[in-house]
Motif scaffolding. Structure first.
Motif, mmCIF file in Angstrom:
data_model
loop_
_atom_site.group_PDB
_atom_site.id
_atom_site.type_symbol
_atom_site.label_atom_id
_atom_site.label_comp_id
_atom_site.label_asym_id
_atom_site.label_seq_id
_atom_site.Cartn_x
_atom_site.Cartn_y
_atom_site.Cartn_z
ATOM 1 N N ALA A 323 0.834 -1.196 0.000
ATOM 2 C CA ALA A 323 0.000 0.000 0.000
ATOM 3 C C ALA A 323 0.873 1.251 0.000
ATOM 4 C CB ALA A 323 -0.928 -0.001 1.209
ATOM 5 N N ALA A 324 1.961 1.224 0.760
ATOM 6 C CA ALA A 324 2.869 2.370 0.805
ATOM 7 C C ALA A 324 3.528 2.594 -0.555
ATOM 8 C CB ALA A 324 3.930 2.152 1.882
ATOM 9 N N ARG A 325 3.878 1.509 -1.244
ATOM 10 C CA ARG A 325 4.453 1.646 -2.590
ATOM 11 C C ARG A 325 3.438 2.288 -3.540
ATOM 12 N NH1 ARG A 325 7.299 -4.281 -3.589
ATOM 13 N NH2 ARG A 325 8.396 -4.417 -1.591
ATOM 14 N N ALA A 326 2.201 1.809 -3.458
ATOM 15 C CA ALA A 326 1.165 2.375 -4.320
ATOM 16 C C ALA A 326 0.922 3.845 -3.998
ATOM 17 C CB ALA A 326 -0.132 1.582 -4.165
ATOM 18 N N ALA A 327 1.028 4.199 -2.722
ATOM 19 C CA ALA A 327 0.849 5.598 -2.324
ATOM 20 C C ALA A 327 1.933 6.483 -2.920
ATOM 21 C CB ALA A 327 0.850 5.715 -0.800
ATOM 22 N N VAL A 328 3.164 5.964 -2.970
ATOM 23 C CA VAL A 328 4.263 6.715 -3.587
ATOM 24 C C VAL A 328 3.985 6.930 -5.075
ATOM 25 C CG1 VAL A 328 6.708 6.612 -4.241
ATOM 26 C CG2 VAL A 328 6.010 6.020 -1.914
ATOM 27 N N ASP A 329 3.545 5.877 -5.753
ATOM 28 C CA ASP A 329 3.215 5.995 -7.181
ATOM 29 C C ASP A 329 2.128 7.040 -7.399
ATOM 30 O OD1 ASP A 329 5.026 4.032 -7.829
ATOM 31 O OD2 ASP A 329 3.546 2.421 -7.897
ATOM 32 N N LEU A 330 1.113 7.010 -6.549
ATOM 33 C CA LEU A 330 -0.019 7.928 -6.709
ATOM 34 C C LEU A 330 0.384 9.361 -6.428
ATOM 35 C CD1 LEU A 330 -2.985 8.531 -7.192
ATOM 36 C CD2 LEU A 330 -3.484 7.753 -4.861
ATOM 37 N N VAL A 331 1.097 9.591 -5.331
ATOM 38 C CA VAL A 331 1.401 10.962 -4.937
ATOM 39 C C VAL A 331 2.425 11.609 -5.865
ATOM 40 C CG1 VAL A 331 3.332 10.582 -3.316
ATOM 41 C CG2 VAL A 331 1.673 12.403 -2.872
ATOM 42 N N THR A 332 3.393 10.833 -6.360
ATOM 43 C CA THR A 332 4.366 11.414 -7.287
ATOM 44 C C THR A 332 3.716 11.714 -8.635
ATOM 45 O OG1 THR A 332 5.110 9.171 -7.875
ATOM 46 C CG2 THR A 332 6.371 10.357 -6.208
ATOM 47 N N GLY A 333 2.765 10.868 -9.038
ATOM 48 C CA GLY A 333 2.026 11.151 -10.271
ATOM 49 C C GLY A 333 1.214 12.428 -10.151
ATOM 50 N N LEU A 334 0.627 12.639 -8.970
ATOM 51 C CA LEU A 334 -0.137 13.878 -8.749
ATOM 52 C C LEU A 334 0.769 15.095 -8.812
ATOM 53 C CD1 LEU A 334 -2.380 12.667 -5.774
ATOM 54 C CD2 LEU A 334 -3.159 13.170 -8.102
ATOM 55 N N GLU A 335 1.937 14.982 -8.190
ATOM 56 C CA GLU A 335 2.867 16.123 -8.197
ATOM 57 C C GLU A 335 3.345 16.432 -9.610
ATOM 58 O OE1 GLU A 335 7.412 17.273 -6.875
ATOM 59 O OE2 GLU A 335 6.370 15.710 -5.738
ATOM 60 N N GLN A 336 3.720 15.391 -10.346
ATOM 61 C CA GLN A 336 4.267 15.611 -11.672
ATOM 62 C C GLN A 336 3.224 16.115 -12.659
ATOM 63 O OE1 GLN A 336 6.173 11.897 -12.613
ATOM 64 N NE2 GLN A 336 7.631 12.083 -10.918
ATOM 65 N N SER A 337 1.971 15.793 -12.405
ATOM 66 C CA SER A 337 0.901 16.302 -13.271
ATOM 67 C C SER A 337 0.320 17.610 -12.738
ATOM 68 C CB SER A 337 -0.215 15.252 -13.396
ATOM 69 O OG SER A 337 -0.833 15.025 -12.148
ATOM 70 N N ARG A 338 0.914 18.115 -11.644
ATOM 71 C CA ARG A 338 0.495 19.380 -11.030
ATOM 72 C C ARG A 338 -0.956 19.321 -10.575
ATOM 73 N NH1 ARG A 338 4.314 20.847 -8.939
ATOM 74 N NH2 ARG A 338 3.560 22.974 -8.675
ATOM 75 N N THR A 339 -1.378 18.156 -10.119
ATOM 76 C CA THR A 339 -2.725 18.000 -9.576
ATOM 77 C C THR A 339 -2.640 18.186 -8.066
ATOM 78 O OG1 THR A 339 -3.157 16.390 -11.330
ATOM 79 C CG2 THR A 339 -4.783 16.536 -9.556
ATOM 80 N N LEU A 340 -2.583 19.433 -7.650
ATOM 81 C CA LEU A 340 -2.400 19.769 -6.248
ATOM 82 C C LEU A 340 -3.718 20.216 -5.622
ATOM 83 C CD1 LEU A 340 0.918 21.834 -6.588
ATOM 84 C CD2 LEU A 340 0.648 19.366 -6.301
ATOM 85 N N GLY A 341 -3.757 20.226 -4.300
ATOM 86 C CA GLY A 341 -4.942 20.691 -3.591
ATOM 87 C C GLY A 341 -5.907 19.558 -3.286
ATOM 88 N N LEU A 342 -7.025 19.923 -2.651
ATOM 89 C CA LEU A 342 -8.047 18.933 -2.323
ATOM 90 C C LEU A 342 -8.711 18.432 -3.605
ATOM 91 C CD1 LEU A 342 -9.678 20.672 0.774
ATOM 92 C CD2 LEU A 342 -7.984 18.829 0.748
ATOM 93 N N PRO A 343 -8.823 17.121 -3.767
ATOM 94 C CA PRO A 343 -9.356 16.575 -5.027
ATOM 95 C C PRO A 343 -10.870 16.716 -5.138
ATOM 96 C CG PRO A 343 -8.901 14.800 -3.491
ATOM 97 C CD PRO A 343 -8.400 16.063 -2.836
ATOM 98 N N ASP A 344 -11.324 17.001 -6.350
ATOM 99 C CA ASP A 344 -12.766 17.014 -6.613
ATOM 100 C C ASP A 344 -13.326 15.591 -6.658
ATOM 101 O OD1 ASP A 344 -12.856 19.812 -6.804
ATOM 102 O OD2 ASP A 344 -12.273 19.751 -8.919
ATOM 103 N N HIS A 345 -12.497 14.669 -7.125
ATOM 104 C CA HIS A 345 -12.912 13.268 -7.227
ATOM 105 C C HIS A 345 -11.815 12.403 -6.618
ATOM 106 C CE1 HIS A 345 -16.160 14.515 -9.896
ATOM 107 N NE2 HIS A 345 -15.264 15.240 -10.542
ATOM 108 N N PRO A 346 -11.834 12.210 -5.302
ATOM 109 C CA PRO A 346 -10.773 11.446 -4.629
ATOM 110 C C PRO A 346 -10.679 10.013 -5.131
ATOM 111 C CG PRO A 346 -12.138 12.634 -3.043
ATOM 112 C CD PRO A 346 -12.841 12.717 -4.359
ATOM 113 N N GLN A 347 -9.460 9.561 -5.314
ATOM 114 C CA GLN A 347 -9.224 8.179 -5.708
ATOM 115 C C GLN A 347 -9.047 7.312 -4.467
ATOM 116 O OE1 GLN A 347 -6.227 7.649 -8.881
ATOM 117 N NE2 GLN A 347 -6.112 9.874 -9.001
#
Length: 361
Positions: A323-347
């Motif tokens: 789960a921690a590995r998947a969290a790293v994949d998810l959070v780095t993808g968000l940063e690199q795509s500049r998807t910052l802030g509270l999500p409108d559609h949480p995954q």
């Protein structure tokens, strides 16, 4: 090597040697392509497990990259994610792991937290990131204070560890500048992306194993708190996949509502031939001669298997390292795509656990 031919020198072609790159030079996908004998574009797709590349080819190319010491450059990844916008995106190449519960000594000695850190740290390294840990409770860091620290260090990717009690009040972080992922099912005052154990699948797996062992009247000991955290996934799985769906509701014992004192009478009344504990820690509260007899007969299971458990209860090992590995994949993808802030559609990413057996004495 050179040879003389007709008065001229010409270089003899030799096969390229498979050598490790110099420590002063960063391995690139061009290096991997040269050693694997494929195109650069193939390497790019293979490193991302793109469906257009066969799994065997992906594994081979990734093995070459691992041997060469390849690590992605977070800044290049961030740039490529936004190259269409015509501007570069900065990255500190660091991920904050915020321990919402427990002090340093506990998070560095408890097996659950150790596996989580190991999974996150390994995945962060593979993505070219460094993990930086924070203990708000021990260091008395308020939300605004932690926000200022993260801003000063240029950290935008944040992973929050599981919290048993949950987060009752608004932590007050500067969400608009952060990419955040929560581990576990604990309720937060704001909606965030999360990665957690798949409780529904875990209960289903346990019931299937119990049924295969000849159990016809399985019961479950759970807490309503955890059931609600999982959006009733625990109860839904138990009722839906119970051998006798009509009797399933009567074979659910909510320990946090009925208490431990009423359990022996409940056990005698309903007389299950197998019992599933949602958490290993429940055993101390519900242990009775009748339940101990079931355990000795191999008729007690656990949906939260623990390594080194003296009772050796079989059950599901919750893989929070994955789960921690998947969290790293998810959070780095968000940063690199500049998807910052509270999500409108949480995954919500759910990770299935592993079944673990034991030997009946």
């Amino acid at each position: 090597m050179t040879v003389r031919s007709k008065g001229a020198l010409r270089r003899r072609k030799t096969a390229p040697e498979f050598v490790q790159p110099m420590s002063s030079r960063r391995c690139t996908i061009k290096d991997i392509a040269a050693h694997a004998g494929v195109a650069v574009s193939t390497v790019s797709y293979a490193l991302r497990n793109h469906p257009s590349i066969p799994k065997e080819t992906c594994a081979r190319i990734q093995a070459v990259g691992e041997k060469l010491g390849y690590r992605p450059d977070p800044q290049i990844s961030a740039l490529m994610a936004h190259i269409g916008r015509g501007r570069a995106v900065p990255s500190s190449a660091r991920i904050a792991l915020v321990w919402m519960q427990g002090k340093r000594a506990h998070t560095r000695s408890d097996d659950f937290f150790l596996q989580m850190r190991e999974g996150a740290n390994e995945r962060a390294g593979l993505r070219g990131y460094h993990l930086e840990e924070f203990w708000p409770d021990e260091d008395r860091l308020s939300g605004p204070r932690l926000t200022s620290i993260l801003k000063a260090r240029g950290i935008q990717s944040v992973i929050f560890s599981p919290s048993i009690e949950g987060v009752a009040s608004d932590y007050g972080l500067g969400w608009e500048n952060l990419a955040c992922v929560v581990l576990g099912h604990a309720r937060w005052p704001v909606e965030l992306h999360r990665v957690a154990h798949d409780h529904y699948h875990g209960i289903c797996e346990c019931l299937q194993r119990m049924t295969a062992a000849g159990v016809t009247r399985p019961a479950i000991v759970l807490t309503e708190e955890i059931n609600q955290r999982t959006d009733s996934a625990v109860k839904a799985a138990f009722i839906t996949h119970h051998p006798s769906e009509g009797r399933a509701r009567g074979l659910i014992y909510p320990l946090d509502q009925k208490g431990a004192r009423a359990f022996p009478a409940w056990l005698r009344t309903h007389n299950p031939d197998g019992v599933l504990l949602l958490r290993r820690e429940m055993w101390a509260d519900v242990k009775t001669p009748r339940l101990e007899k079931l355990r000795q007969a191999g008729r007690v299971w656990c949906a939260n298997w623990k390594a080194g458990d003296p009772l050796e209860l079989p059950g599901i090992q919750q893989r929070y390292d994955l789960a921690a590995r998947a969290a790293v994949d998810l959070v780095t993808g968000l940063e690199q795509s500049r998807t910052l802030g509270l999500p409108d559609h949480p995954q919500c990413v759910q990770i299935r656990g592993d079944w673990r057996e034991h030997t009946v004495a």
